[in-house]
Design an enzyme around this catalytic site. Structure first.
Site, PDB file in Angstrom:
ATOM      1  N   ARG A   1      13.549  29.063   5.261  1.00 26.79           N
ATOM      2  CA  ARG A   1      12.716  28.271   6.656  1.00 26.79           C
ATOM      3  C   ARG A   1      12.364  29.582   7.792  1.00 26.79           C
ATOM      4  O   ARG A   1      13.591  29.999   8.393  1.00 26.79           O
ATOM      5  CB  ARG A   1      13.672  27.765   6.568  1.00 26.79           C
ATOM      6  CG  ARG A   1      12.510  26.254   7.292  1.00 26.79           C
ATOM      7  CD  ARG A   1      13.056  25.147   7.585  1.00 26.79           C
ATOM      8  NE  ARG A   1      12.854  24.288   6.790  1.00 26.79           N
ATOM      9  CZ  ARG A   1      13.750  23.316   5.716  1.00 26.79           C
ATOM     10  NH1 ARG A   1      13.882  22.392   6.857  1.00 26.79           N
ATOM     11  NH2 ARG A   1      13.850  23.234   4.636  1.00 26.79           N
ATOM     12  N   HIS A  18      18.562  26.628   6.084  1.00 27.53           N
ATOM     13  CA  HIS A  18      17.259  27.238   5.397  1.00 27.53           C
ATOM     14  C   HIS A  18      16.885  28.633   5.837  1.00 27.53           C
ATOM     15  O   HIS A  18      16.752  29.714   5.542  1.00 27.53           O
ATOM     16  CB  HIS A  18      15.878  26.414   5.001  1.00 27.53           C
ATOM     17  CG  HIS A  18      15.710  25.432   4.396  1.00 27.53           C
ATOM     18  ND1 HIS A  18      15.824  25.401   3.538  1.00 27.53           N
ATOM     19  CD2 HIS A  18      16.713  23.561   4.179  1.00 27.53           C
ATOM     20  CE1 HIS A  18      15.908  24.563   2.472  1.00 27.53           C
ATOM     21  NE2 HIS A  18      16.296  23.304   2.729  1.00 27.53           N
ATOM     22  N   ASP A  60      16.119  24.160  -1.368  1.00 25.35           N
ATOM     23  CA  ASP A  60      15.494  22.861  -2.078  1.00 25.35           C
ATOM     24  C   ASP A  60      14.533  22.754  -2.920  1.00 25.35           C
ATOM     25  O   ASP A  60      13.630  23.007  -3.316  1.00 25.35           O
ATOM     26  CB  ASP A  60      14.467  21.911  -0.961  1.00 25.35           C
ATOM     27  CG  ASP A  60      15.761  21.874   0.606  1.00 25.35           C
ATOM     28  OD1 ASP A  60      16.327  21.565   0.348  1.00 25.35           O
ATOM     29  OD2 ASP A  60      14.076  22.127   1.693  1.00 25.35           O
ATOM     30  N   GLU A  75      21.823  15.040   0.908  1.00 19.56           N
ATOM     31  CA  GLU A  75      20.119  15.377   0.124  1.00 19.56           C
ATOM     32  C   GLU A  75      20.379  15.846  -1.498  1.00 19.56           C
ATOM     33  O   GLU A  75      21.250  16.593  -2.125  1.00 19.56           O
ATOM     34  CB  GLU A  75      19.572  16.800   0.892  1.00 19.56           C
ATOM     35  CG  GLU A  75      19.657  15.784   1.841  1.00 19.56           C
ATOM     36  CD  GLU A  75      19.028  17.137   3.163  1.00 19.56           C
ATOM     37  OE1 GLU A  75      19.083  16.675   4.449  1.00 19.56           O
ATOM     38  OE2 GLU A  75      19.284  18.059   2.817  1.00 19.56           O
ATOM     39  N   HIS A  99      18.973  19.885  -2.119  1.00 16.33           N
ATOM     40  CA  HIS A  99      19.641  20.760  -1.315  1.00 16.33           C
ATOM     41  C   HIS A  99      20.641  21.623  -1.401  1.00 16.33           C
ATOM     42  O   HIS A  99      22.143  21.157  -1.472  1.00 16.33           O
ATOM     43  CB  HIS A  99      19.667  19.959  -0.146  1.00 16.33           C
ATOM     44  CG  HIS A  99      20.363  21.266   1.014  1.00 16.33           C
ATOM     45  ND1 HIS A  99      19.350  21.536   2.309  1.00 16.33           N
ATOM     46  CD2 HIS A  99      21.259  21.287   1.400  1.00 16.33           C
ATOM     47  CE1 HIS A  99      20.735  22.273   2.889  1.00 16.33           C
ATOM     48  NE2 HIS A  99      21.323  22.511   2.717  1.00 16.33           N
TER      49      HIS A  99
END
Length: 244
Positions: free
Chosen positions: A110, A154, A161, A223, A226
């Site tokens: 990301r 990320h 994910d 999460e 993740h």
């Protein structure tokens, strides 16, 4: 990358944050922003260069996500990871296919500029378009205090994910297993070992975790989707190469 843009991103690292649904932070070391301007310079590789038919639904390249629109830095729906991470994820996928299962990816590397976009969204309390789907039990004003960390893991290129799909005996007609929540759900039900999850949902989450752990990926307990390859190839470096 222009100098003023580089300096701007560096200035963001201390005061702003990325949602903790995307963050695992090495708290003892302030991350360094890489000067890389291309995926090749950062040694980021597209997962489909290793697994051409990898299933993907890259959420931040479209509008089906918690901000309700494409996120800054996502110019294409592609999954990039640092090379050792991509290679490990490809091994997970190939191992699962022998069991008629497959992964489906929601997000990978990301860009740092996406972190800033998330924070701008979190500060805009008038935008409640995605509340029902993504944070129905939490007031948006609480997200910055509860679901915010200093930097997105990320952006280090070692986190992905994803979910797990079950396929038929020929490896086709794959369907996502019931994990209890969708991706990017803000709430305790998204915790990997959530007590609210059903026995079936727990079992499915454990199947995913076992498959990822075999290749060195570690789950973030808040999460279920993740995972980070540990040790990370560049644990103190983040990148701002656009996904394109």
């Amino acid at each position: 990358m222009k100098h003023h843009h580089f300096a701007f991103l560096l200035s963001l690292l201390a005061p702003i944050a990325c949602l903790s649904i995307a963050s695992r932070v090495h708290a003892s070391t302030q991350p360094t922003l890489s000067p890389a301007t291309t995926a090749a310079q950062a040694d980021l590789v597209e997962i489909r260069s290793l697994v051409p038919d990898m299933a993907e639904d890259i959420k931040y390249a479209g509008s089906d996500n918690f901000v309700g629109r494409p996120v800054d830095g996502y110019r294409a729906a592609r999954c990039y990871l640092l090379r050792p991470v991509a290679e490990a994820l490809a091994r997970v996928e190939h191992d699962l296919r022998r069991q008629h299962q497959r992964l489906k990816l929601f997000d990978c590397y990301r860009p740092a500029r996406a972190v800033a976009d998330f924070v701008r969204w979190a500060h805009d309390l008038s935008d409640q378009r995605t509340k029902a789907a993504h944070y129905p039990l939490i007031d948006k004003s609480q997200l910055l205090g509860t679901y915010i960390a200093s930097v997105s893991g990320h952006s280090r290129g070692a986190t992905t994910d994803l979910t797990l799909m079950q396929c038929n005996a020929r490896g086709g007609h794959c369907r996502p297993l019931d994990m209890g929540t969708h991706f990017d759900y803000f709430g305790t039900l998204a915790h990997t070992d959530a007590t609210e999850a059903t026995a079936t949902q727990h079992a499915n989450r454990q199947r995913l975790r076992a498959a990822m752990q075999r290749e060195g990926f570690v789950n973030y307990s808040m999460e279920w989707w993740h995972y980070t390859l540990e040790p990370e190839p560049t644990p103190h470096t983040i990148y701002d190469v656009p996904v394109e």
